[in-house]
Design an enzyme around this catalytic site. Structure first.
Site, PDB file in Angstrom:
ATOM      1  N   TYR A  52       0.839  -1.191   0.000  1.00  0.00           N
ATOM      2  CA  TYR A  52       0.000   0.000   0.000  1.00  0.00           C
ATOM      3  C   TYR A  52       0.881   1.251   0.000  1.00  0.00           C
ATOM      4  O   TYR A  52       1.640   1.494   0.943  1.00  0.00           O
ATOM      5  CB  TYR A  52      -0.930   0.033   1.211  1.00  0.00           C
ATOM      6  CG  TYR A  52      -2.001  -1.038   1.215  1.00  0.00           C
ATOM      7  CD1 TYR A  52      -2.306  -1.776   0.072  1.00  0.00           C
ATOM      8  CD2 TYR A  52      -2.726  -1.323   2.368  1.00  0.00           C
ATOM      9  CE1 TYR A  52      -3.284  -2.750   0.073  1.00  0.00           C
ATOM     10  CE2 TYR A  52      -3.719  -2.299   2.389  1.00  0.00           C
ATOM     11  CZ  TYR A  52      -3.990  -3.015   1.242  1.00  0.00           C
ATOM     12  OH  TYR A  52      -4.960  -3.983   1.243  1.00  0.00           O
ATOM     13  N   SER A 215     -13.449  -4.312   0.040  1.00  0.00           N
ATOM     14  CA  SER A 215     -14.277  -3.555  -0.909  1.00  0.00           C
ATOM     15  C   SER A 215     -15.767  -3.813  -0.679  1.00  0.00           C
ATOM     16  O   SER A 215     -16.489  -4.223  -1.593  1.00  0.00           O
ATOM     17  CB  SER A 215     -13.895  -3.891  -2.358  1.00  0.00           C
ATOM     18  OG  SER A 215     -12.641  -3.349  -2.684  1.00  0.00           O
ATOM     19  N   PRO A 216     -16.262  -3.573   0.538  1.00  0.00           N
ATOM     20  CA  PRO A 216     -17.665  -3.882   0.845  1.00  0.00           C
ATOM     21  C   PRO A 216     -18.687  -2.979   0.157  1.00  0.00           C
ATOM     22  O   PRO A 216     -19.884  -3.253   0.252  1.00  0.00           O
ATOM     23  CB  PRO A 216     -17.724  -3.710   2.371  1.00  0.00           C
ATOM     24  CG  PRO A 216     -16.627  -2.741   2.684  1.00  0.00           C
ATOM     25  CD  PRO A 216     -15.535  -3.067   1.716  1.00  0.00           C
ATOM     26  N   GLY A 220     -18.172  -5.119  -9.233  1.00  0.00           N
ATOM     27  CA  GLY A 220     -17.117  -5.503 -10.169  1.00  0.00           C
ATOM     28  C   GLY A 220     -15.768  -5.495  -9.469  1.00  0.00           C
ATOM     29  O   GLY A 220     -15.671  -5.633  -8.253  1.00  0.00           O
ATOM     30  N   VAL A 225     -18.515   2.342  -6.596  1.00  0.00           N
ATOM     31  CA  VAL A 225     -19.370   1.970  -5.471  1.00  0.00           C
ATOM     32  C   VAL A 225     -20.809   1.889  -5.937  1.00  0.00           C
ATOM     33  O   VAL A 225     -21.224   2.606  -6.846  1.00  0.00           O
ATOM     34  CB  VAL A 225     -19.236   2.978  -4.313  1.00  0.00           C
ATOM     35  CG1 VAL A 225     -17.808   3.002  -3.786  1.00  0.00           C
ATOM     36  CG2 VAL A 225     -19.651   4.373  -4.746  1.00  0.00           C
ATOM     37  N   PHE A 226     -21.583   1.019  -5.307  1.00  0.00           N
ATOM     38  CA  PHE A 226     -22.983   0.861  -5.712  1.00  0.00           C
ATOM     39  C   PHE A 226     -23.903   1.857  -5.014  1.00  0.00           C
ATOM     40  O   PHE A 226     -24.989   2.156  -5.501  1.00  0.00           O
ATOM     41  CB  PHE A 226     -23.468  -0.578  -5.477  1.00  0.00           C
ATOM     42  CG  PHE A 226     -23.284  -1.094  -4.076  1.00  0.00           C
ATOM     43  CD1 PHE A 226     -24.157  -0.733  -3.055  1.00  0.00           C
ATOM     44  CD2 PHE A 226     -22.245  -1.969  -3.779  1.00  0.00           C
ATOM     45  CE1 PHE A 226     -23.992  -1.222  -1.770  1.00  0.00           C
ATOM     46  CE2 PHE A 226     -22.073  -2.460  -2.489  1.00  0.00           C
ATOM     47  CZ  PHE A 226     -22.949  -2.084  -1.482  1.00  0.00           C
TER      48      PHE A 226
END
Length: 305
Positions: A52, A215-216, A220, A225-226
């Site tokens: 990172y 990645s909650p 994809g 983000v949804f």
């Protein structure tokens, strides 16, 4: 914050892990405020990796908390190793040198948890076992786990590694939930029934390995983000309605959806926004009903057979 045991260990951890992959986007003052806000919420579990920011994220974190022995004892530190430029490397030599680098950057004598990052196709379990033994005996690492591994990859490691695998960090969200949805599509003639991960969720539950969803909020592979995304109108409408019923927002409900699963998962956040982190932390106190959980699942396009 509510806590739980990590895997088969006696380590008591908050049900939410704070991911530090993007802490290098903050200046020093911002990083100090962010980590301080996390600690105030009881979110004292911080997830790192040696790649990172090329290692700078661990350095920035250590600076932000003014690392000392007294500060160190107030937090739980997890980091990952095994990814190199153009390759994966689970060799004994690389694991040992990686941990030394991690400890130096974090300015600490030990890690609470070390995860092996992406699976190494050339892994020799005997070398991993030797590295783990040395790290444990030296007091540099107290617990061990993996990331993005299938049941057979974990079983291969366990053939030689004597330390328990306490965690497996896996991509999982409401919209990336095949490890869950294939479980109710067993023996169906549809794409959702295809088992690509060897029933990794069931394996982890059977062996008391804590799943750490990364990645909650993503759909994809880092496509976005949804939440609030026009591609998911039904899902967002449902999240908003359920959130209103609980007096929180959709961010909280998205994390609560993961926490509602009986696998006792520990989601890893990625936000560097204090407000959103606080919204995530509120999920620890929200208990979705079975009806709400399935309603959200269906709204994401997961059809029940």
């Amino acid at each position: 914050m509510r806590t739980q045991k990590l895997g088969t260990s006696s380590l008591e951890v908050p049900v939410l892990a704070v991911g530090c992959m993007r802490i290098n986007t903050l200046d020093k003052a911002q990083a100090e405020r962010f980590v301080g806000a996390a600690m105030e919420q009881g979110a004292n579990f911080f997830d790192h990796a040696d790649i990172y920011g090329g290692g700078t994220c661990e350095e920035i974190f250590a600076d932000a908390v003014h690392m000392s022995s007294s500060v160190r004892e107030q937090m739980i530190l997890q980091s990952k190793c095994g990814i190199r430029q153009g390759m994966f490397d689970f060799s004994r030599e690389h694991i040992l040198s990686s941990v030394d680098g991690i400890l130096k950057r974090l300015r600490t004598d030990y890690l609470d948890i070390l995860l092996l990052h992406r699976p190494d196709a050339l892994v020799e379990p005997e070398e991993v076992a030797a590295a783990f033994d040395e790290l444990e005996q030296a007091g540099k690492v107290r617990h061990f786990g993996v990331s993005n591994q299938t049941p057979h990859q974990m079983a291969l490691l366990k053939k030689h590694v004597k330390q328990p695998i306490v965690a497996n960090q896996l991509q999982l969200s409401i919209t990336n939930a095949t490890m869950i949805t294939r479980g109710f599509n067993v023996n169906m003639e549809n794409e959702t029934a295809v088992d690509r991960d060897g029933d990794v969720l069931d394996y982890c539950r059977l062996h008391d390995i804590t799943v750490q969803p990364w990645s909650p909020f993503q759909f994809g592979f880092f496509e976005g983000v949804f939440i609030g995304n026009e591609k998911f109108p039904e899902l967002n409408a449902t999240l908003d309605e359920v959130a209103a019923n609980h007096g929180v927002n959709s961010t909280t409900i998205a994390i609560a959806w993961l926490l509602r699963h009986p696998a006792h998962m520990q989601p890893v956040t990625g936000t560097m926004n204090i407000g959103r982190l606080q919204d995530c932390c509120k999920a620890a106190e929200v208990q979705l009903s079975r009806e709400e959980w399935y309603r959200i699942t269906r709204a994401a396009g997961n059809k029940l057979p």
